[in-house]
Design a protein around this motif. Structure first.
Motif, PDB file in Angstrom:
ATOM      1  N   THR A   1       0.866  -1.174   0.000  1.00 36.54           N
ATOM      2  CA  THR A   1       0.000   0.000   0.000  1.00 36.54           C
ATOM      3  C   THR A   1       0.901   1.222   0.000  1.00 36.54           C
ATOM      4  O   THR A   1       2.092   1.141   0.331  1.00 36.54           O
ATOM      5  CB  THR A   1      -0.912   0.055   1.248  1.00 36.54           C
ATOM      6  OG1 THR A   1      -0.101   0.276   2.407  1.00 36.54           O
ATOM      7  CG2 THR A   1      -1.719  -1.225   1.406  1.00 36.54           C
ATOM      8  N   PHE A   2       0.345   2.330  -0.365  1.00 40.48           N
ATOM      9  CA  PHE A   2       1.115   3.568  -0.406  1.00 40.48           C
ATOM     10  C   PHE A   2       1.707   3.877   0.971  1.00 40.48           C
ATOM     11  O   PHE A   2       2.900   4.138   1.103  1.00 40.48           O
ATOM     12  CB  PHE A   2       0.231   4.713  -0.902  1.00 40.48           C
ATOM     13  CG  PHE A   2       0.934   6.032  -0.912  1.00 40.48           C
ATOM     14  CD1 PHE A   2       1.932   6.286  -1.842  1.00 40.48           C
ATOM     15  CD2 PHE A   2       0.606   7.014   0.004  1.00 40.48           C
ATOM     16  CE1 PHE A   2       2.599   7.498  -1.856  1.00 40.48           C
ATOM     17  CE2 PHE A   2       1.261   8.232   0.001  1.00 40.48           C
ATOM     18  CZ  PHE A   2       2.251   8.479  -0.934  1.00 40.48           C
ATOM     19  N   MET A   3       0.897   3.822   2.015  1.00 36.40           N
ATOM     20  CA  MET A   3       1.371   4.202   3.349  1.00 36.40           C
ATOM     21  C   MET A   3       2.417   3.229   3.887  1.00 36.40           C
ATOM     22  O   MET A   3       3.367   3.641   4.545  1.00 36.40           O
ATOM     23  CB  MET A   3       0.204   4.323   4.330  1.00 36.40           C
ATOM     24  CG  MET A   3      -0.642   5.573   4.092  1.00 36.40           C
ATOM     25  SD  MET A   3       0.321   7.116   3.916  1.00 36.40           S
ATOM     26  CE  MET A   3       1.135   7.233   5.486  1.00 36.40           C
ATOM     27  N   ILE A   4       2.280   1.964   3.595  1.00 37.19           N
ATOM     28  CA  ILE A   4       3.287   0.997   4.053  1.00 37.19           C
ATOM     29  C   ILE A   4       4.626   1.286   3.383  1.00 37.19           C
ATOM     30  O   ILE A   4       5.679   1.249   4.031  1.00 37.19           O
ATOM     31  CB  ILE A   4       2.822  -0.451   3.805  1.00 37.19           C
ATOM     32  CG1 ILE A   4       1.741  -0.812   4.828  1.00 37.19           C
ATOM     33  CG2 ILE A   4       3.990  -1.430   3.865  1.00 37.19           C
ATOM     34  CD1 ILE A   4       1.085  -2.148   4.616  1.00 37.19           C
ATOM     35  N   LEU A   5       4.610   1.612   2.098  1.00 34.91           N
ATOM     36  CA  LEU A   5       5.862   1.929   1.415  1.00 34.91           C
ATOM     37  C   LEU A   5       6.458   3.247   1.903  1.00 34.91           C
ATOM     38  O   LEU A   5       7.679   3.374   2.001  1.00 34.91           O
ATOM     39  CB  LEU A   5       5.669   1.948  -0.100  1.00 34.91           C
ATOM     40  CG  LEU A   5       5.448   0.577  -0.722  1.00 34.91           C
ATOM     41  CD1 LEU A   5       5.338   0.691  -2.233  1.00 34.91           C
ATOM     42  CD2 LEU A   5       6.554  -0.391  -0.366  1.00 34.91           C
ATOM     43  N   VAL A   6       5.619   4.210   2.227  1.00 33.23           N
ATOM     44  CA  VAL A   6       6.129   5.465   2.796  1.00 33.23           C
ATOM     45  C   VAL A   6       6.827   5.176   4.122  1.00 33.23           C
ATOM     46  O   VAL A   6       7.947   5.634   4.354  1.00 33.23           O
ATOM     47  CB  VAL A   6       4.996   6.506   2.976  1.00 33.23           C
ATOM     48  CG1 VAL A   6       5.447   7.675   3.838  1.00 33.23           C
ATOM     49  CG2 VAL A   6       4.512   6.996   1.627  1.00 33.23           C
TER      50      VAL A   6
END
Length: 127
Positions: free
Chosen positions: A103-108
């Motif tokens: 997910t976007f937030m996990i990668l951030v």
């Protein structure tokens, strides 16, 4: 399976030859999609062989697609875009094989953690 509600993740502005497979990031939304042969994956998705799209990936894949479209339509090299897509397929294959949530937030968060780790390593080496 019809997934008409999913965004268009193709690259319609890129010209392809008659024997080339058109680029799309659509397979990245499916478990195993990145591993499927590019020339067969659309049929596999449409027939339901890859199951339902992983909704958690939509935001991330859309952001990646938007950036690649902007890059390639503003004069970016076709070979660079092709290489990025191939590397994304490898990355998503790894995520599928390890059940890593993309997910976007996990990668951030992972990027920030990695940056903090690297900063700590640099501080340790210089100290």
């Amino acid at each position: 399976m019809l997934d008409w509600h999913l965004p268009d993740l193709s690259f319609p502005h890129v010209t392809f030859g008659p024997k080339e497979t058109r680029w799309t990031l659509r397979p990245l939304l499916y478990m195993g999609g990145a591993l499927a042969p590019a020339k067969n994956v659309a049929e596999m998705i449409d027939s339901g062989q890859l199951g339902r799209p992983l909704v958690d990936r939509i935001e991330l894949v859309c952001l990646i697609h938007e950036n690649l479209v902007n890059y390639s339509s503003s004069g970016g090299r076709r070979s660079t875009t092709a290489a990025v897509i191939e590397n994304l397929r490898y990355f998503f294959r790894w995520a599928d094989a390890t059940n890593y949530p993309l997910t976007f937030m996990i990668l951030v968060r992972a990027t920030l953690d990695d940056e903090r780790h690297c900063r700590g390593v640099r501080a340790h080496k210089s100290g």
